[in-house]
Design an enzyme around this catalytic site. Structure first.
Site, PDB file in Angstrom:
ATOM      1  N   ALA A  47       0.695  -1.181   0.074  1.00 12.06           N
ATOM      2  CA  ALA A  47      -0.175   0.094   0.079  1.00 12.06           C
ATOM      3  C   ALA A  47       0.854   1.341   0.041  1.00 12.06           C
ATOM      4  CB  ALA A  47      -0.996   0.147   1.296  1.00 12.06           C
ATOM      5  N   ASP A 236      -3.951  -2.368   3.912  1.00 12.85           N
ATOM      6  CA  ASP A 236      -3.926  -1.759   2.639  1.00 12.85           C
ATOM      7  C   ASP A 236      -5.006  -0.685   2.873  1.00 12.85           C
ATOM      8  OD1 ASP A 236      -3.240  -4.651   1.903  1.00 12.85           O
ATOM      9  OD2 ASP A 236      -2.673  -3.110   0.165  1.00 12.85           O
TER      10      ASP A 236
END
Ligand code: MRU
Length: 345
Positions: A47, A236
């Site tokens: 991420a 994420d």
């Protein structure tokens, strides 16, 4: 560690994570389209790393805009932003970075196009540097939760390669190691893409942190036989109520940790918290090509025509999360209230 992503003259280069650990190959981006492709095909993944790549991609995109006026530039920039945001849907850091770059453009209406382009490049460099500094802070905060001699389970790769550098979950582990705590790591291999086997073990071995890889389905049995003291993963996207989207398989690890009374920690920067998403079921989960499940390289490992599905992430409800480690401190339940407080700090 090799840099995950960097500017090289007027180009951006990323280490091609599809080729690791066998080979260090560079994927060179001359335009924003190369960055989008790189994110889509997972040359770069994780991420925060995707966020940094998107910021650099926006700066590259800005450079390619031929516009004489602010209005024309802004219109073209917005189109690039709309496209960039679609590269991968789950990691909110991508959207966060694109919005940060777009906000900068909004504040520069009385500057020349050349000045805006230079400012965007500088902003992307700052996002990279900030990400590394944030990870170090997170490491410092999080390592306090790690007992001496602990055996730590991690899932996927939330290391230097998944960020601008140092890592989130692996940042916490690195900080504990640097504090002399003699920790060791069990890395889930993380099917189907093998981020744990290929990337996490590679990073930890480079740092001489003891690491052992297990098949994903061995985690429960190891927890039950008291071979794991705690779990730390990345994220994420974290919803405003503390639900966590992370690599597929995280949910089952979290449930097993609770069943076995093992702390389950999530390490993530504040930019991973999405206050616009009230709960986990509203987080979009990327569905990747089923061939990643059924095939090994180009060979189908199942019977011809076998069906497979490939959700890339899952949602772990906040009730399974012992604490969220951020650069602004450790967040504990009740998450709705405590996340709001921490984000505002
Ligand atoms: O599909 P990937 O490899 O991009 O998924 C990465 C993860 O799920 C990581 O655990 C997450 O991004 C945290 S990285 C610091």
């Amino acid at each position: 560690m090799i840099p995950t992503i960097e500017w090289k003259g007027n180009q951006v280069r990323m280490v091609d994570q599809r080729k690791l650990p066998g080979r260090i190959a560079w994927y060179v981006c001359r335009d924003y389209g190369d960055v989008i492709k790189g994110i889509e095909i997972m040359v770069i993944r994780g991420a925060p790393a995707i966020g940094v790549a998107a910021a650099m991609g926006m700066a590259l995109g800005a450079n390619s805009i031929k516009a004489g006026t602010y209005g024309a530039f802004r219109g073209r920039f917005r189109k690039i932003a709309d496209r960039m945001i679609t590269a991968r849907p789950t990691a909110v850091n991508l959207k966060w970075a694109v919005e940060r770059m777009s906000r900068l453009v909004e504040t520069m209406a009385d500057h020349s196009v050349a000045e805006i382009k230079a400012a965007l490049r500088k902003e992307s460099e700052e996002i990279l540097a900030e990400d590394i500094a944030i990870n170090r802070k997170m490491g410092k905060n999080g390592q306090k939760l790690i007992p001496k001699g602990a055996t730590i389970l991690t899932h996927c790769n939330a290391g230097s390669l998944a960020t601008g550098g140092y890592g989130t979950a692996l940042g916490v582990i690195r900080a504990a190691h640097e504090a002399g705590k003699k920790v060791q790591v069990i890395a889930d291999e993380t099917r189907p893409w093998l981020q744990g086997l290929r990337l996490t073990s590679f990073e930890l071995m480079q740092d001489k942190i003891p690491v052992t890889v297990i098949a994903d389905n061995a985690a429960g049995s190891l927890m039950r036989s008291k071979k794991i003291d705690l779990v730390v993963t990345g994220a994420d996207r974290i919803a405003a109520n503390g639900d966590v989207a992370n690599k597929i398989g995280t949910y089952q690890v979290a449930v097993l940790a609770k069943e076995n009374k093992i702390p389950f920690y999530v390490a993530a920067p504040i930019s991973t918290i999405d206050m616009d998403t009230p709960s986990g079921e509203l987080i979009p989960v990327e569905q990747r090509n089923a061939r990643e499940v059924s095939h090994w390289e180009s060979r189908n490992m199942g019977p011809k025509g076998v069906q497979a599905i490939n959700p890339a992430f899952d949602i772990t409800p906040g009730r399974y999360v012992t604490a969220i480690i951020t650069e602004k401190g450790i967040i504990r339940s009740p998450y709705k209230r405590e996340i709001k407080k921490t984000v505002k700090k």
